[in-house]
Enzyme design. Structure first.
Site, PDB file in Angstrom:
ATOM      1  CB  CYS A   1      -0.839   0.107   1.259  1.00 41.00           C
ATOM      2  SG  CYS A   1      -1.896  -1.225   1.596  1.00 41.00           S
TER       3      CYS A   1
ATOM      4  CD  GLU B   1       3.118  -1.372   3.277  1.00 42.04           C
ATOM      5  OE1 GLU B   1       2.794  -0.791   2.228  1.00 42.04           O
ATOM      6  OE2 GLU B   1       2.379  -2.188   3.833  1.00 42.04           O
TER       7      GLU B   1
END
Lengths: 89, 912
Positions: free
Chosen positions: B517, B519
């Site tokens: 997502c 990171e």
């Protein structure tokens, strides 16, 4: 194998889309796996159609006798990439 | 007011109705929306080819077959006593070599995880207990054979392509995947072969030796922690690296491995622990590459067969081109853009087939493929139209990727998403803007195809050109929810802090990309040579960041603090009783930190063991030849062959509800002393007089319904709702957030991963705010039992941000975001608020304003909430509606109701 037990995903002309249907290579139409097959049915290599497949009394499970170790296998395993496949005559 | 009779004399009154009566100013909107339903402004059509392939996806069930696990298991079980990495490589080789090739009419890019269009498969070597435990249930479902009607089989509504229940000859697994009933006995047999051998089972055997194991199990049962990362998703949320095969080709890599094998065989070279392992590593690499080559060539052979039987000349030509592409890339460095794109996609699914992986990001693909694009367009044999069509096909293939994992992980954490995040923009190695024309085409393809994968992210840097940024904004306005916007400089600072001790430098940190997502992931540059010209291309260089302690339900820990370590939902003592009277706010905060630290300690130790078992028996081989510096060192991931290994983290969820709850306690109990702590506890246990969310069937706060006689708690509930809330530039509550963040980001460093590296903070919710909210009682901020938490980590709780976006930004940036791997803010904006070019510029300025305050991330849902309500009521009309959840975009119909309710409830900004 009787005609009634044949499914579309047993046919070489069938291209699997999902667990319910696929595309018939001859017509380019979607067909349901469990619907009746047509006269152009061509057997797809699967373990259940292989001379080395031996049923062992368990539902859908059998033995591959092509190898010394005789590993278990299952009827509907597609065998187009199996180098040991030998079609049942 | 909506009213209906429930039982005798009982009147159903929702919280929204009650608040309206009381004149309490809580609203889902900032500003006023038009009365009529407004569609998104920007809308485009894909190329006919890609549309047809995407439409086939819309009509496809998520399907499972057993080819890969069967051949993997068969070979693995044959090889008792083989060196683990070689055993694993040979099993992988067998599995890849035996996959049935499926090529769909119209495809330009081919190959897939399994032989179904949207296919995947279980990996019982990771975890088998689910199938063994469900044996009877699955058998019973398989026995219920019948002939389902065509109508039943083709009905797509709520659930989309998920097989939410069994039907006909299809058995549902975990409410998501379908398997043919005739394959169920084989699935059970396969699973049983791994009993006592899987990572799950072996990890469990040894994690029980951790003194804190009992606490860990309680934390899992209470849902304070969402899942075991060691065997559910042992890899992912990282950036892949395509460089080596793109530079050397597979034949070149085999040659290199053979050469190195001869050099290292029998030599420890000064390393008495791992030196000798290098031989087995190179041997494994050769085996696995040979398996990949066989897999690719099986597809090439199928393409040749199809070309031979196809009568349509244009389709025949396409099959021949597919065969030529595959036959070339099976051995050599790609020559063309298409070959390079096909190879990167093939590598991607090869990695995904090796492990249960979520969030394997392609990284900065537009920069990796730039050499082929540049040379192809300059030479005149590659047109933008062709590239666009290929990129749309690429999106279809990525959207077809499914991740097979357990129910809790697939539904509860992932919402069925696979998080293949493609990053754009950022800087080059020498600090110049890195965006390029190919990235603009990637955005164009995303706008026209409208599919969730790959999701896109802009690495926002002040140096990036305006036209590129406006292009990205235009994409956001189509309603895709992407690109998300990440702060490039902030991410670089985080990387330097976390990976500096492993040799990270500023130029290297500029290779940053997003894994999963959002990171922030360590990457590197490699010199790629094509036709004599050298390019520096970025790619992943770090271990997974999907690993560590995942996800901690912050409000649930606070609940345990208030109830002396006891979970009233489970009726079980979770933590040792603290037996403190909590006479001051400081006492609450102190115990909260103690419980939190106990949580991380217990979970970290157990997860370290699970991951240790994974690295010993189930280490990655494919990723371990793709990622630097494995090939150079001769070491796989488990032996720290990767360049960056400090990737394990602590993920939190529900931060804002926890902060708002601490603010309410501080204000109402400790400062104003309006209520005692016992009165607050009673109101929480009684859910402020409301029914539970499960009883109501909605997980949004404002749909909750009052119990008959529940008025007793009206006063305390309205006071809790009106207490200071995050997102309004209110120092009282923002101070609590800052204190929490400063402690949390520091606290994570006190724990060490199995690679002896410090953990760090990761603050995203993915979808866990749904199930973890469902397991949490009412909270002192007025949130009711079972309702979903606020999403992300910096999003306001729905309806509580009342002072506009800039006030929200001020609240969100009271702490230093570079101390965390990420932060997450989702904003829902009505399409009319960003209309036209002026609206685009406003949205870009809004984004800039947030980034300039030092924030890490923002993303937008440009949607009218009325559309979402209609889509919830009539899912059959919205098969293609995309929505941004929390770091990912998903088709609306494939989301669970908890998350749908939460997205609908989010504050809708009518002006920016």
């Amino acid at each position: 194998m009787s005609q009634e037990t044949l499914r579309h995903n047993d046919c070489m002309n069938f291209l699997a889309v999902d667990v319910t249907k696929g595309i018939c290579r001859r017509t380019n139409e979607l067909v349901l796996i469990d619907s009746e097959v047509c006269g152009s049915f061509t057997t797809l290599p699967k373990c259940k159609n292989c001379a080395f497949f031996k049923e062992n009394g368990q539902e859908t499970i059998g033995t591959c006798t092509a190898e010394k170790t005789q590993p278990w296998t299952f009827q509907d395993l597609i065998a187009v990439t199996c180098e040991m496949y030998a079609e049942n005559k | 007011m909506s009213e209906k009779s429930v039982g005798v004399q009982e009147v159903t009154r929702s919280l929204a109705d009650i608040l309206q009566e009381k004149g309490i100013p809580i609203s889902f909107q900032y500003g006023k929306a038009p009365e009529e339903m407004v569609d998104r402004e920007v809308s485009r059509e894909p190329t006919p080819r890609a549309k047809k392939l995407r439409d086939l996806y819309f009509n496809t069930y998520s399907s499972v077959d057993l080819e890969f696990p069967y051949w993997y298991t068969r070979k693995y079980m044959e090889l008792d006593n083989e060196v683990p990495i070689v055993r694993r490589a040979l099993a992988l080789k067998s599995a890849f070599s035996h996959l049935t090739p499926s090529i769909y009419p119209g495809e330009l890019l081919v190959m897939g995880k399994a032989h179904y269009y949207r296919g995947s498969f279980p990996m019982p070597w990771l975890s088998e207990s689910f199938y063994v435990a469900k044996e009877d249930e699955l058998y019973q479902e398989a026995l219920k054979r019948g002939s389902a009607s065509a109508g039943e089989l083709s009905k797509f509504g709520a659930g989309g392509g998920n097989v939410t229940k069994s039907f006909g000859n299809v058995v549902s697994i975990a409410g998501k995947f379908g398997i043919r009933s005739e394959e169920v006995p084989a699935l059970i047999k396969l699973a049983k072969q791994w009993v006592g051998k899987s990572v799950e089972d072996l990890g469990h055997k040894y994690e029980m030796m951790v003194p804190e194991y009992e606490l860990k199990e309680k934390l899992m049962r209470s849902l304070i922690c969402m899942f075991d990362s060691g065997f559910t998703l042992p890899q992912g949320r990282e950036v892949i690296n395509y460089y080596y095969p793109l530079q050397y080709g597979f034949d070149g890599l085999i040659e290199l491995a053979r050469k190195r094998k001869a050099e290292v065989a029998g030599n420890a070279d000064g390393d008495g622990v791992k030196g000798m392992d290098r031989l087995y590593y190179y041997e494994a690499v050769i085996h696995v590459i040979e398996g990949l080559q066989k897999w690719i060539l099986n597809y090439a052979r199928e393409a040749r067969r199809l070309a031979g039987i196809t009568t349509d000349p244009s389709q025949k030509k396409e099959y021949e081109e597919i065969a030529e592409t595959l036959e070339w890339i099976a051995h050599n460095q790609p020559r063309t853009f298409r070959e390079a794109l096909q190879l990167t996609y093939t590598l991607h699914i090869a990695v995904l087939n090796e492990d249960a992986i979520s969030g394997m990001s392609p990284g900065r693909l537009g920069q990796v493929l730039w050499p082929w694009y540049e040379q192809g367009t300059e030479a005149g044999h590659l047109s933008r139209e062709k590239v666009l069509e290929l990129l749309e096909c690429h999106r279809v293939k990525f959207t077809c990727i499914d991740c097979f994992a357990s129910t809790g992980v697939v539904g509860g954490v992932l919402s069925g998403n696979t998080f293949n995040n493609l990053s754009m923009g950022g800087l080059t190695k020498d600090g110049n803007p890195a965006s390029n024309d190919l990235e603009k085409l990637i955005i164009d393809a995303a706008m026209s195809l409208q599919s969730p994968q790959p999701t896109l992210s802009v690495l926002y840097d002040e140096k990036l050109p305006e036209d590129f940024l406006l292009k990205a904004i235009e994409c956001v306005k189509t309603g895709t929810g992407y690109p998300a916007w990440m702060n490039n400089q902030g991410g670089i600072q985080f990387l330097m802090g976390q990976y500096g001790s492993e040799g990270m430098t500023i130029p290297e940190a500029r290779a940053i990309a997003i894994g999963g997502c959002l990171e922030t992931s360590p990457c590197t540059w490699h010199p790629l040579t094509l036709n004599g010209k050298k390019y520096w291309v970025p790619g992943g260089a770090g271990q997974p960041t999907s690993v560590g302690v995942h996800f901690i339900a912050n409000p649930k820990i606070l609940e345990c603090v208030l109830f002396n370590g006891y979970d009233h939902r489970l009726k079980e003592q979770i933590y040792p009783p603290h037996n403190r009277r909590l006479e001051t706010y400081g006492d609450v905060w102190e115990v909260y930190k103690q419980y939190y630290e106990m949580t991380v300690d217990a979970l970290n130790k157990c997860n370290n063991i699970q991951h240790d078992i994974w690295r010993k028996n189930n280490m990655t081989v494919i990723n371990s030849f793709l990622k630097p510096d494995c090939l150079e060192k001769g070491q796989h991931i488990g032996n720290m062959g990767y360049r960056y290994n400090a990737t394990f983290n602590v993920e939190s969820c529900g931060t804002i509800n926890m902060v708002n709850s601490l603010a309410a306690l501080k204000k109402l109990v400790y400062e104003e002393k309006k209520y005692t702590l016992d009165q607050m506890r009673e109101a929480i246990l009684e859910n402020f007089g409301f029914k539970t969310a499960h009883e109501v069937g909605s997980f949004s706060l404002f749909s909750q319904v009052k119990k008959a006689g529940g008025e007793k708690y009206d006063k305390i509930h309205s006071d809790c709702l009106l207490a200071n809330k995050y997102g309004n530039d209110d120092p009282f509550v923002d101070h609590i957030l800052r204190e929490y963040e400063e402690w949390f980001c520091e606290m994570c460093h006190n724990y060490e991963s199995l690679y002896a590296r410090p953990l760090y903070a990761c603050q995203i919710s993915v979808s866990t705010h749904g199930p973890q909210g469902a397991a949490t009682l009412a909270t002192p901020d007025g949130r009711l039992a079972g309702t979903t938490y606020a999403d992300g980590s910096m999003s306001a709780y729905p309806g509580t941000d009342r002072n506009g976006p800039y006030a929200l930004f001020n609240s969100a940036t009271v702490w230093d975001h570079t101390r965390s791997q990420n932060s997450q803010l989702n904003l829902k904006i009505h399409p009319s608020a960003v209309k036209g070019l002026e609206g685009s510029r406003k949205l870009l300025e809004l984004t800039r304003a947030y980034m300039r305050r030092g924030a890490f991330h923002i993303q937008y849902n440009i949607v009218d909430s009325k559309v979402l309500r209609d889509a919830q009521a009539h899912p059959e009309n919205y098969r293609d509606l995309l929505i941004r959840v929390a770091g990912f975009t998903q088709y609306w119909v494939e989301l669970g109701k908890q998350i749908q309710d939460e997205v609908i409830a989010r504050t809708e900004y009518e002006q920016v």
